[in-house]
Scaffold this active site. Structure first.
Site, PDB file in Angstrom:
ATOM      1  N   HIS A 163       0.833  -1.208   0.000  1.00  0.00           N
ATOM      2  CA  HIS A 163       0.000   0.000   0.000  1.00  0.00           C
ATOM      3  C   HIS A 163       0.866   1.256   0.000  1.00  0.00           C
ATOM      4  CE1 HIS A 163      -3.215  -2.637   2.024  1.00  0.00           C
ATOM      5  NE2 HIS A 163      -3.760  -2.219   0.892  1.00  0.00           N
ATOM      6  N   CYS A 254      -2.775   0.476   9.797  1.00  0.00           N
ATOM      7  CA  CYS A 254      -3.788  -0.491   9.311  1.00  0.00           C
ATOM      8  C   CYS A 254      -4.818  -0.865  10.368  1.00  0.00           C
ATOM      9  CB  CYS A 254      -3.140  -1.809   8.916  1.00  0.00           C
ATOM     10  SG  CYS A 254      -1.664  -1.663   7.965  1.00  0.00           S
TER      11      CYS A 254
END
Ligand code: CIR
Length: 262
Positions: A163, A254
């Protein structure tokens, strides 16, 4: 200003998580859960109200709740995660956000993971990673929604990482001129225009993920070399253990969706 963090417990099925850039290794789920609980305790100690959603043992990646939504002061965007196995994660998150924001959904064929969206509020800009999880249709849908509330979307094509926020996060305090901590090997040159970028230590490629909460800057405890660089540049980072969740390719950002409540 009251901050809320939505979190989700570590599921018993964590060992079946998605993995893209890491080899599968044995995950100690109890240790991961203990680290996650300690992370929530750190958030609470910083005055954040932690709202933990119900456990979903059948969704191995559900603890990585960041990927399911992007929350701006004006609107919440519920994502459509790029991994099929993660699509069912969003409904509970959508429900949880409904009381806090107007909610807009990313629709097929768009895909978007929240971990690919780096909001630099001071510039009214969202940097969005085009990744194995986030596609052009997802980015265009996001652009349409945020354009209406005055944000620009800038696409970043990363390489070798999951990501965008594996490669870059904001370390400066809200309202100050923005500074990012970056892994330059995973990013194209000039990805962030004239925003100041501090490189991580090259021996710690996963060290760019930090979590800024007010005056505190949380950083995964294993990355001591990068923490020293941060210190030399005037940033005092608080070490937080997450090496067990890191085996599932998860980092600090996250594990929560953090937003200011009206
Ligand atoms: C996945 O591959 O989707 C999870 N195992 C890890 C997700 C990490 N999320 C994030 O970086 N925002």
């Amino acid at each position: 200003m009251q901050l809320t963090a939505i979190t989700r417990p570590v599921p018993a099925s964590l060992a079946n998580c998605q993995l893209t850039h890491l080899a599968r290794s044995v995950i100690d789920v109890r240790r991961a859960a203990a680290q996650h609980a300690a992370y929530e305790t750190v958030l609470r100690s910083l005055g954040v109200e932690v709202v933990q959603l119900s456990p979903t043992p059948e969704l191995p990646d559900s603890v990585f709740i960041e990927d399911t939504a992007v929350v701006l002061p004006e609107v919440a965007i519920v994502t459509r995660p790029g991994a099929d196995s993660r699509r069912a994660e969003v409904s509970a998150v959508e429900q949880a956000l409904t009381g806090h924001r107007r909610v807009v959904r990313i629709e097929p064929p768009g895909t978007l993971d929240g971990g690919d969206v780096l909001v630099v509020a001071e510039r009214r800009r969202l940097f969005v990673g085009r990744s194995t999880r986030t596609n052009d249709a997802g980015i265009e849908q996001l652009r349409t929604v945020v354009d209406e509330v005055g944000y620009e979307v800038v696409v970043v094509q990363m390489q070798d990482c999951l990501h965008l926020k594996s490669a870059a996060t904001q370390i400066s305090r809200a309202g100050e001129p923005p500074v990012l901590l970056v892994n330059p090997h995973w990013l194209p040159a000039g990805a962030f225009g004239n925003i100041a970028c501090l490189p991580i230590h090259p021996d710690e490629p996963y060290a760019a993920n930090t979590l800024r909460i007010g005056d505190a800057l949380l950083h995964a405890s294993q990355f001591t070399l990068t923490r020293h660089i941060l210190h030399l540049h005037g940033y005092t980072a608080t070490p937080v253990d997450n090496d067990e969740l890191a085996k599932a390719e998860g980092a600090l950002t996250c594990c929560s969706i953090i937003f200011e409540d009206a």
